[in-house]
Scaffold this active site. Structure first.
Site, PDB file in Angstrom:
ATOM      1  N   HIS A 170      42.020 -23.706  20.292  1.00 37.39           N
ATOM      2  CA  HIS A 170      42.994 -23.019  19.440  1.00 37.39           C
ATOM      3  C   HIS A 170      42.368 -22.662  18.084  1.00 37.39           C
ATOM      4  O   HIS A 170      42.490 -21.527  17.612  1.00 37.39           O
ATOM      5  CB  HIS A 170      44.227 -23.918  19.256  1.00 37.39           C
ATOM      6  N   GLU A 171      41.699 -23.633  17.480  1.00 36.72           N
ATOM      7  CA  GLU A 171      41.116 -23.397  16.146  1.00 36.72           C
ATOM      8  C   GLU A 171      40.036 -22.314  16.201  1.00 36.72           C
ATOM      9  O   GLU A 171      39.997 -21.429  15.349  1.00 36.72           O
ATOM     10  CB  GLU A 171      40.527 -24.697  15.581  1.00 36.72           C
ATOM     11  N   HIS A 219      41.381 -18.816  16.314  1.00 31.81           N
ATOM     12  CA  HIS A 219      41.680 -18.169  15.017  1.00 31.81           C
ATOM     13  C   HIS A 219      40.429 -17.442  14.495  1.00 31.81           C
ATOM     14  O   HIS A 219      40.526 -16.358  13.921  1.00 31.81           O
ATOM     15  CB  HIS A 219      42.084 -19.215  13.971  1.00 31.81           C
ATOM     16  N   GLU A 276      49.362 -17.672  15.244  1.00 34.09           N
ATOM     17  CA  GLU A 276      49.454 -18.912  16.024  1.00 34.09           C
ATOM     18  C   GLU A 276      49.551 -18.610  17.514  1.00 34.09           C
ATOM     19  O   GLU A 276      48.861 -19.224  18.327  1.00 34.09           O
ATOM     20  CB  GLU A 276      50.666 -19.741  15.573  1.00 34.09           C
TER      21      GLU A 276
END
Ligand SMILES: [Zn+2]
Length: 273
Positions: free
Chosen positions: A124-125, A128, A187
């Site tokens: 997820h990070e 970004h 997100e």
């Protein structure tokens, strides 16, 4: 004056518009080199201001999961090695920055039960970063700044006055250690991109759903409402879990079990001093 601002904004939008991998329109005013430099500098600051875990087992676990993920990230995102640091902090948090930087707080390891769930966090990070979300946020700040000062700025270009402004754009917050929440669309996109990435890296994408269920339970039991990356309420845990569940039909096709690493989560994660 209003007309000039509109023209200026329109010009910026026209010259810097592109699309993310999920087809979202993006405005990016900064170069990759600028973003990398900001990421590196913010990371150095973090390392100076926050205790770094010296526990070998904890570090080995996080490094093992992170390297499985980063080796599946295109070189166009970051050319060299990724730097991964475990911060000794009870915060339930993690982040990735342009320039190949990843920070994981020991606090989040109490929520992630398995290597797959940590794979979901790091996926997820890094999602970004892959989708240039910092660039978009910085660009939005800059356009706002231009709107406010266009009357007095002949060239129409406003430089950030101080480091706090771009650190906020990177999501680092003005006070060290505080990771600012991303927008709902960022997100959601990081969730989708991250789930595909973890699957390709050998982590079971279904673990991302379990992770957010754990996160919701943790949030409810701890009462933590800090505006941190994982405690933000947008999208809500329910929305997030629903979207991640739906996307499994895609990511399961990428799930490469042969790539699965064998990262051993330590039985005890030492509490921050
Ligand atoms: Zn996020």
């Amino acid at each position: 004056m209003k007309f000039q601002i509109i023209m200026l904004s329109a010009l910026i939008v026209l010259t810097a518009c592109s699309s993310s991998s999920t087809g979202r329109k993006q405005i990016k005013l900064f170069s990759s080199a600028e973003l990398d430099q900001m990421g590196e500098s913010s990371f150095e600051e973090m390392k100076k201001n926050t205790a770094i875990s010296q526990d070998k087992a904890t570090n080995d676990f996080v490094q093992c999961v992170a390297s499985a993920i980063t080796k599946n990230v295109a070189k166009s995102v970051h050319q060299g090695d990724w730097e991964v640091v475990v911060f000794d902090s009870a915060q339930v948090n993690a982040f990735a920055l342009p320039g190949g930087k990843i920070g994981v707080y020991t606090g989040i390891l109490n929520v992630t039960e398995t290597q797959d769930q940590l794979g979901a966090i790091i996926g997820h990070e890094v999602g970004h970063v892959i989708e240039h979300h910092s660039n978009e946020r910085l660009s939005a700040n800059k356009i706002q700044g231009i709107g406010m000062t266009a009357a007095t700025t002949a060239a129409g270009m406003v430089e950030f006055e101080n480091k706090d402004m771009w650190m906020a754009g990177l999501g680092m917050g003005i006070q060290y250690g505080l990771i600012m929440p991303y927008s709902r669309s960022h997100e959601s996109e990081a969730d989708i991109v991250g789930q595909d990435l973890m699957a390709r890296s050998g982590f079971d994408p279904k673990a991302s759903v379990k992770l957010w269920q754990n996160m919701a339970a943790f949030s409810a039991s701890s009462g933590q409402t800090a505006p941190a990356e994982f405690m933000s309420t947008h999208p809500s845990n329910e929305t997030r879990i629903k979207q991640l569940s739906e996307h499994l039909s895609v990511s399961m096709k990428y799930y490469d079990k042969n790539q699965a690493p064998n990262c051993v989560k330590p039985k005890i994660i030492p509490k921050p001093a």
